[in-house]
Write an enzyme that holds these catalytic residues in place. Structure first.
Site, PDB file in Angstrom:
ATOM      1  N   HIS A   1       7.912  -4.390   2.112  1.00 28.73           N
ATOM      2  CA  HIS A   1       6.591  -4.028   2.622  1.00 28.73           C
ATOM      3  C   HIS A   1       5.556  -4.085   1.492  1.00 28.73           C
ATOM      4  O   HIS A   1       4.497  -4.710   1.633  1.00 28.73           O
ATOM      5  CB  HIS A   1       6.671  -2.613   3.218  1.00 28.73           C
ATOM      6  CG  HIS A   1       5.374  -2.049   3.696  1.00 28.73           C
ATOM      7  ND1 HIS A   1       5.082  -1.881   5.027  1.00 28.73           N
ATOM      8  CD2 HIS A   1       4.279  -1.593   3.028  1.00 28.73           C
ATOM      9  CE1 HIS A   1       3.876  -1.358   5.165  1.00 28.73           C
ATOM     10  NE2 HIS A   1       3.371  -1.170   3.952  1.00 28.73           N
ATOM     11  N   GLU A   2       5.885  -3.443   0.371  1.00 32.23           N
ATOM     12  CA  GLU A   2       4.940  -3.420  -0.744  1.00 32.23           C
ATOM     13  C   GLU A   2       4.849  -4.787  -1.434  1.00 32.23           C
ATOM     14  O   GLU A   2       3.783  -5.177  -1.910  1.00 32.23           O
ATOM     15  CB  GLU A   2       5.356  -2.344  -1.752  1.00 32.23           C
ATOM     16  CG  GLU A   2       5.455  -0.941  -1.182  1.00 32.23           C
ATOM     17  CD  GLU A   2       4.193  -0.478  -0.479  1.00 32.23           C
ATOM     18  OE1 GLU A   2       3.103  -1.033  -0.762  1.00 32.23           O
ATOM     19  OE2 GLU A   2       4.286   0.434   0.357  1.00 32.23           O
TER      20      GLU A   2
ATOM     21  N   HIS B   1       2.300  -6.837   0.394  1.00 34.11           N
ATOM     22  CA  HIS B   1       0.938  -6.507  -0.044  1.00 34.11           C
ATOM     23  C   HIS B   1       0.610  -7.203  -1.363  1.00 34.11           C
ATOM     24  O   HIS B   1      -0.447  -7.827  -1.511  1.00 34.11           O
ATOM     25  CB  HIS B   1       0.798  -4.990  -0.242  1.00 34.11           C
ATOM     26  CG  HIS B   1       0.733  -4.182   1.011  1.00 34.11           C
ATOM     27  ND1 HIS B   1      -0.121  -4.471   2.054  1.00 34.11           N
ATOM     28  CD2 HIS B   1       1.393  -3.049   1.383  1.00 34.11           C
ATOM     29  CE1 HIS B   1       0.016  -3.572   3.006  1.00 34.11           C
ATOM     30  NE2 HIS B   1       0.939  -2.706   2.636  1.00 34.11           N
TER      31      HIS B   1
END
Length: 265
Positions: A57-58, A61
Protein backbone atom coordinates in the site's frame (compact mmCIF):
# COMPACT_ATOMS: atom_id res chain seq x y z
CA UNK A 1 28.09 5.91 -8.11
CA UNK A 2 24.75 7.56 -8.73
CA UNK A 3 23.47 4.44 -10.46
CA UNK A 4 24.69 2.22 -7.62
CA UNK A 5 23.02 4.45 -5.04
CA UNK A 6 19.79 4.43 -7.00
CA UNK A 7 19.83 0.65 -7.18
CA UNK A 8 20.46 0.47 -3.44
CA UNK A 9 17.50 2.79 -2.82
CA UNK A 10 15.24 0.38 -4.71
CA UNK A 11 16.61 -2.96 -3.54
CA UNK A 12 13.97 -4.98 -1.69
CA UNK A 13 14.69 -4.96 2.03
CA UNK A 14 15.60 -8.18 3.89
CA UNK A 15 13.00 -7.11 6.48
CA UNK A 16 10.24 -7.25 3.87
CA UNK A 17 11.58 -10.54 2.49
CA UNK A 18 11.50 -11.92 6.02
CA UNK A 19 7.83 -10.95 6.38
CA UNK A 20 7.07 -12.60 3.04
CA UNK A 21 8.88 -15.73 4.26
CA UNK A 22 6.75 -15.82 7.43
CA UNK A 23 3.66 -15.46 5.24
CA UNK A 24 4.74 -18.36 3.02
CA UNK A 25 5.73 -20.72 5.84
CA UNK A 26 2.66 -20.02 7.96
CA UNK A 27 0.44 -20.29 4.87
CA UNK A 28 1.96 -23.71 4.19
CA UNK A 29 1.27 -24.68 7.82
CA UNK A 30 -2.38 -23.64 7.46
CA UNK A 31 -2.73 -25.51 4.16
CA UNK A 32 -1.17 -28.73 5.41
CA UNK A 33 -2.80 -28.67 8.86
CA UNK A 34 0.74 -28.88 10.24
CA UNK A 35 -0.22 -28.42 13.90
CA UNK A 36 -3.10 -29.44 16.13
CA UNK A 37 -3.69 -25.74 16.90
CA UNK A 38 -4.79 -24.29 13.54
CA UNK A 39 -5.39 -20.85 15.00
CA UNK A 40 -1.69 -20.15 15.57
CA UNK A 41 -0.46 -20.61 11.98
CA UNK A 42 -3.62 -18.92 10.69
CA UNK A 43 -2.92 -15.95 12.97
CA UNK A 44 0.67 -15.74 11.72
CA UNK A 45 -0.37 -16.13 8.08
CA UNK A 46 -3.10 -13.48 8.14
CA UNK A 47 -1.05 -11.02 10.21
CA UNK A 48 2.06 -11.39 8.05
CA UNK A 49 0.04 -11.17 4.83
CA UNK A 50 -1.70 -8.08 6.21
CA UNK A 51 1.68 -6.43 6.93
CA UNK A 52 2.80 -7.34 3.39
CA UNK A 53 -0.29 -5.57 2.05
CA UNK A 54 0.49 -2.53 4.24
CA UNK A 55 3.98 -2.38 2.74
CA UNK A 56 2.60 -2.67 -0.79
CA UNK A 57 0.00 0.00 0.00
CA UNK A 58 2.71 2.46 1.01
CA UNK A 59 4.98 1.37 -1.84
CA UNK A 60 2.21 2.24 -4.29
CA UNK A 61 2.02 5.76 -2.83
CA UNK A 62 5.78 6.14 -3.00
CA UNK A 63 6.24 4.72 -6.49
CA UNK A 64 3.46 6.89 -7.90
CA UNK A 65 4.98 9.95 -6.22
CA UNK A 66 8.39 9.12 -7.71
CA UNK A 67 6.97 9.00 -11.22
CA UNK A 68 5.01 12.18 -10.52
CA UNK A 69 8.09 14.24 -9.69
CA UNK A 70 9.17 13.60 -6.09
CA UNK A 71 12.66 12.25 -6.68
CA UNK A 72 13.40 12.34 -2.93
CA UNK A 73 11.36 9.17 -2.42
CA UNK A 74 14.26 6.81 -3.12
CA UNK A 75 16.59 8.41 -0.58
CA UNK A 76 13.95 7.97 2.13
CA UNK A 77 14.01 4.20 1.61
CA UNK A 78 10.34 3.89 0.71
CA UNK A 79 11.05 1.89 -2.43
CA UNK A 80 12.75 -0.91 -0.47
CA UNK A 81 9.40 -2.00 1.05
CA UNK A 82 11.02 -1.85 4.50
CA UNK A 83 8.27 -0.88 6.99
CA UNK A 84 10.94 0.38 9.42
CA UNK A 85 11.61 3.27 7.02
CA UNK A 86 8.10 4.65 7.31
CA UNK A 87 7.57 8.06 8.85
CA UNK A 88 5.27 6.75 11.59
CA UNK A 89 5.91 3.07 12.33
CA UNK A 90 3.23 3.18 15.06
CA UNK A 91 0.55 4.44 12.68
CA UNK A 92 1.75 2.38 9.75
CA UNK A 93 2.21 -1.08 11.27
CA UNK A 94 1.44 -1.33 14.99
CA UNK A 95 -2.00 0.34 15.02
CA UNK A 96 -3.30 -1.43 11.89
CA UNK A 97 -2.32 -4.80 13.38
CA UNK A 98 -3.97 -3.89 16.68
CA UNK A 99 -7.13 -2.87 14.80
CA UNK A 100 -7.22 -6.32 13.22
CA UNK A 101 -6.70 -8.13 16.52
CA UNK A 102 -9.23 -6.02 18.43
CA UNK A 103 -12.01 -5.71 15.92
CA UNK A 104 -11.22 -7.48 12.67
CA UNK A 105 -10.96 -4.13 10.89
CA UNK A 106 -8.44 -3.46 8.14
CA UNK A 107 -7.34 0.15 8.35
CA UNK A 108 -3.89 1.18 7.05
CA UNK A 109 -2.34 4.28 8.59
CA UNK A 110 -0.40 7.15 7.08
CA UNK A 111 3.26 6.37 6.52
CA UNK A 112 5.27 7.84 3.67
CA UNK A 113 6.22 11.51 3.60
CA UNK A 114 5.79 12.91 0.10
CA UNK A 115 7.21 16.30 -0.82
CA UNK A 116 4.10 17.61 -2.51
CA UNK A 117 5.84 20.82 -3.58
CA UNK A 118 7.83 18.82 -6.12
CA UNK A 119 4.68 17.57 -7.83
CA UNK A 120 2.76 19.57 -10.42
CA UNK A 121 -0.83 18.95 -11.42
CA UNK A 122 -3.88 18.15 -9.31
CA UNK A 123 -4.49 14.85 -11.08
CA UNK A 124 -1.04 13.61 -10.04
CA UNK A 125 -1.68 14.50 -6.41
CA UNK A 126 -5.02 12.67 -6.50
CA UNK A 127 -3.47 9.61 -8.16
CA UNK A 128 -0.74 9.41 -5.52
CA UNK A 129 -3.38 9.28 -2.78
CA UNK A 130 -5.55 6.78 -4.67
CA UNK A 131 -2.67 4.39 -5.40
CA UNK A 132 -2.59 2.95 -1.88
CA UNK A 133 -6.23 1.85 -1.50
CA UNK A 134 -6.26 0.66 -5.11
CA UNK A 135 -3.53 -1.77 -4.03
CA UNK A 136 -5.91 -3.06 -1.35
CA UNK A 137 -8.57 -3.53 -4.03
CA UNK A 138 -6.12 -5.60 -6.08
CA UNK A 139 -5.10 -7.61 -3.02
CA UNK A 140 -8.78 -8.27 -2.26
CA UNK A 141 -9.36 -9.55 -5.79
CA UNK A 142 -6.43 -11.95 -5.42
CA UNK A 143 -7.72 -13.25 -2.06
CA UNK A 144 -11.26 -13.72 -3.36
CA UNK A 145 -10.29 -15.20 -6.75
CA UNK A 146 -10.61 -18.86 -5.65
CA UNK A 147 -14.17 -18.09 -4.49
CA UNK A 148 -15.53 -16.20 -7.50
CA UNK A 149 -13.66 -18.53 -9.87
CA UNK A 150 -15.23 -21.53 -8.08
CA UNK A 151 -11.77 -23.04 -7.65
CA UNK A 152 -12.08 -24.26 -4.07
CA UNK A 153 -11.78 -27.98 -4.78
CA UNK A 154 -8.91 -29.30 -2.71
CA UNK A 155 -8.47 -26.04 -0.76
CA UNK A 156 -8.43 -26.89 2.98
CA UNK A 157 -11.20 -25.35 5.05
CA UNK A 158 -8.73 -23.55 7.33
CA UNK A 159 -7.09 -21.90 4.32
CA UNK A 160 -10.50 -20.82 3.03
CA UNK A 161 -11.16 -19.22 6.41
CA UNK A 162 -7.81 -17.42 6.24
CA UNK A 163 -8.44 -16.12 2.71
CA UNK A 164 -11.96 -15.04 3.63
CA UNK A 165 -10.83 -13.07 6.66
CA UNK A 166 -7.87 -11.58 4.78
CA UNK A 167 -10.24 -10.52 1.99
CA UNK A 168 -12.47 -8.84 4.57
CA UNK A 169 -9.48 -6.87 5.85
CA UNK A 170 -8.57 -5.73 2.34
CA UNK A 171 -12.11 -4.69 1.48
CA UNK A 172 -12.50 -2.73 4.71
CA UNK A 173 -9.10 -1.10 4.14
CA UNK A 174 -10.06 -0.02 0.62
CA UNK A 175 -13.47 1.35 1.61
CA UNK A 176 -12.32 3.14 4.75
CA UNK A 177 -9.29 4.65 3.05
CA UNK A 178 -11.43 6.02 0.24
CA UNK A 179 -13.60 7.93 2.72
CA UNK A 180 -13.08 11.71 2.30
CA UNK A 181 -11.89 12.09 5.89
CA UNK A 182 -8.84 14.26 6.68
CA UNK A 183 -5.83 12.06 7.23
CA UNK A 184 -7.11 9.27 4.98
CA UNK A 185 -6.36 8.69 1.32
CA UNK A 186 -9.88 9.53 0.21
CA UNK A 187 -9.43 13.07 1.43
CA UNK A 188 -6.04 13.17 -0.29
CA UNK A 189 -7.81 12.37 -3.57
CA UNK A 190 -10.18 15.35 -3.32
CA UNK A 191 -7.92 17.77 -1.44
CA UNK A 192 -6.17 19.19 -4.53
CA UNK A 193 -9.56 20.21 -5.89
CA UNK A 194 -10.74 22.05 -2.77
CA UNK A 195 -10.38 25.82 -2.26
CA UNK A 196 -7.26 26.83 -0.36
CA UNK A 197 -9.34 28.29 2.47
CA UNK A 198 -11.09 24.98 3.16
CA UNK A 199 -7.82 23.05 3.04
CA UNK A 200 -6.30 25.36 5.65
CA UNK A 201 -9.31 24.95 7.93
CA UNK A 202 -9.31 21.16 7.65
CA UNK A 203 -5.54 20.64 7.99
CA UNK A 204 -5.40 20.62 11.85
CA UNK A 205 -7.83 17.68 11.96
CA UNK A 206 -5.78 15.39 9.70
CA UNK A 207 -3.81 13.66 12.53
CA UNK A 208 -7.06 12.56 14.17
CA UNK A 209 -8.95 11.19 11.17
CA UNK A 210 -7.72 7.61 11.56
CA UNK A 211 -8.53 7.43 15.27
CA UNK A 212 -11.92 9.07 14.73
CA UNK A 213 -12.95 6.47 12.16
CA UNK A 214 -11.92 3.61 14.42
CA UNK A 215 -13.80 5.18 17.37
CA UNK A 216 -16.96 5.58 15.27
CA UNK A 217 -16.80 1.93 14.27
CA UNK A 218 -17.10 0.98 17.93
CA UNK A 219 -20.62 2.43 17.93
CA UNK A 220 -22.77 -0.71 17.49
CA UNK A 221 -25.24 0.79 15.02
CA UNK A 222 -22.52 2.18 12.75
CA UNK A 223 -20.46 -0.98 13.08
CA UNK A 224 -23.37 -3.20 12.05
CA UNK A 225 -24.28 -0.98 9.09
CA UNK A 226 -20.68 -0.83 7.93
CA UNK A 227 -20.14 -4.58 8.09
CA UNK A 228 -23.50 -5.21 6.40
CA UNK A 229 -22.03 -3.40 3.40
CA UNK A 230 -18.73 -5.29 3.66
CA UNK A 231 -20.41 -8.69 3.86
CA UNK A 232 -22.71 -7.84 0.95
CA UNK A 233 -19.65 -7.09 -1.19
CA UNK A 234 -17.90 -10.28 -0.06
CA UNK A 235 -21.00 -12.36 -0.79
CA UNK A 236 -21.02 -10.89 -4.29
CA UNK A 237 -17.44 -12.17 -4.60
CA UNK A 238 -18.46 -15.65 -3.47
CA UNK A 239 -17.40 -15.49 0.20
CA UNK A 240 -20.06 -16.46 2.71
CA UNK A 241 -20.59 -14.75 6.06
CA UNK A 242 -19.71 -18.05 7.74
CA UNK A 243 -16.29 -18.11 6.07
CA UNK A 244 -15.32 -14.63 7.26
CA UNK A 245 -16.80 -15.25 10.71
CA UNK A 246 -14.87 -18.49 11.13
CA UNK A 247 -11.74 -16.84 9.77
CA UNK A 248 -11.88 -14.19 12.48
CA UNK A 249 -12.88 -16.72 15.13
CA UNK A 250 -9.96 -19.02 14.27
CA UNK A 251 -7.60 -16.03 13.99
CA UNK A 252 -8.22 -15.20 17.64
CA UNK A 253 -6.67 -18.49 18.79
CA UNK A 254 -6.36 -17.29 22.40
CA UNK A 255 -10.15 -17.34 22.79
CA UNK A 256 -12.47 -20.31 23.10
CA UNK A 257 -13.18 -21.42 19.54
CA UNK A 258 -16.71 -21.69 18.21
CA UNK A 259 -17.36 -25.43 17.57
CA UNK A 260 -19.12 -24.41 14.34
CA UNK A 261 -15.74 -23.29 12.99
CA UNK A 262 -13.75 -26.38 13.93
CA UNK A 263 -11.22 -27.27 11.25
CA UNK A 264 -9.82 -30.41 12.83
CA UNK A 265 -11.84 -33.57 13.00
Amino acid sequence: MTTAAARSDRRISPVFLGIVAVTAVSGWAVWTDFTQWPGIPLFLFVTAAWVVSLCLHEYAHARTALHSGDISIGAKGYLTLNPLNYTHALLSIVLPVLFVIMGGIGLPGGAVFIERGRIRGRWRHSLISAAGPLTNVLFALVCTAPFWLHALDGVPVAFQYALGFLALLQVTAAILNFLPVPGLDGYGVIEPWLPHRIRRQVEPFAPFGLIAIFALLWIPELNHSFFDVIHALLRALGISDATTYCGFDTYRFWRTADPFCAVNG
